[in-house]
Design an enzyme around this catalytic site. Structure first.
Site: not given
Ligand code: DX5
Ligand code: ZN
Length: 220
Positions: A9, A34, A36, A38, A67, A69, A138, A143, A146, A176-177
């Protein structure tokens, strides 16, 4: 058995050195990028938008897994295909007419994905699973990168796998996450096909090696 995929990501990349980080992923054993997106409404954070994605896809040499969001994702389906998205994932919780949205994504030639928040039950996909190319479970609340992995994810993977098999669907399961080398193999064993990893890859001094370790763990 087909190879299990790793999708770093870029949310966790160094935005002041994006080209460097993209080239690293190009050279790595990773399978997808990937991305993200938002909007600060569906999730309490804003990542980056179209001009940045346009700059990113100038350098990427692997499929783009977007992805979303965001609320009202239907408004931007055409935009994301034009920006080079190969897979477009929307959130179940953001779609009033999910079936229509999935058809619209596929009509643009992209693979259609649906993401579920940690509280959203797998059985809500009973009537759409055969129309979905990928389900993104998820394993944190969306959002932020880490965050720590939510253990109930394993139950959800098993339920989703059962649904896919029962309906004869060919849907991929993406997680993811909070993914790392500690949980990668267990996630694959539970039924996952694609693992997203942000912080674990980019906050390490040797991201190339970390991607290799994830790929190895996922395919061991
Ligand atoms: C969170 C994202 C993830 C995020 C994952 O909302 O959808 O793709 O980048 O990050 P890590 O791997 O750090 O949990
Ligand atoms: Zn994601």
């Amino acid at each position: 058995m087909s190879s299990k995929l790793i999708a770093p990501s870029l949310l966790a990349a160094d935005f002041a050195n994006l080209q460097r980080d993209i080239e690293m992923v190009n050279q790595s054993e990773a399978d997808w990028f990937h991305i993200d997106i938002m909007d600060g409404v569906f999730v309490p954070n804003i990542s980056f938008g179209m001009p940045v994605l346009q700059a990113i896809t100038k350098h990427t040499k692997k499929p783009i897994d977007v992805h979303l969001m965001i609320v009202e994702p239907d408004r931007y389906i055409k935009t994301f295909v034009d920006l080079g998205s190969d897979i477009l994932t929307v959130h179940y919780e953001a779609c009033t007419h999910l079936h229509r949205t999935l058809q619209a994504i596929k009509a643009e030639g992209m693979k259609a994905g649906v993401s579920l928040n940690p509280h959203t039950n797998i059985n809500l996909l009973e009537d759409t699973i055969n129309d979905i190319d990928l389900v993104l479970i998820m394993s944190v609340n969306p959002g932020f990168g880490g965050q720590s992995f939510i253990n109930n994810t394993y139950n959800k993977i098993a339920q989703l796998k059962e649904l896919i098999v029962r309906k004869g669907a060919s849907t991929l399961i993406e997680i993811d996450g909070g993914v790392n080398t500690e949980n990668a193999k267990a996630l694959i064993d539970a039924g996952a096909d694609v693992l997203v990893a942000g912080s674990f890859v980019f906050k390490n001094n040797n991201p190339l090696e970390i991607i290799k370790e994830l790929k190895t763990a996922a395919n061991s």
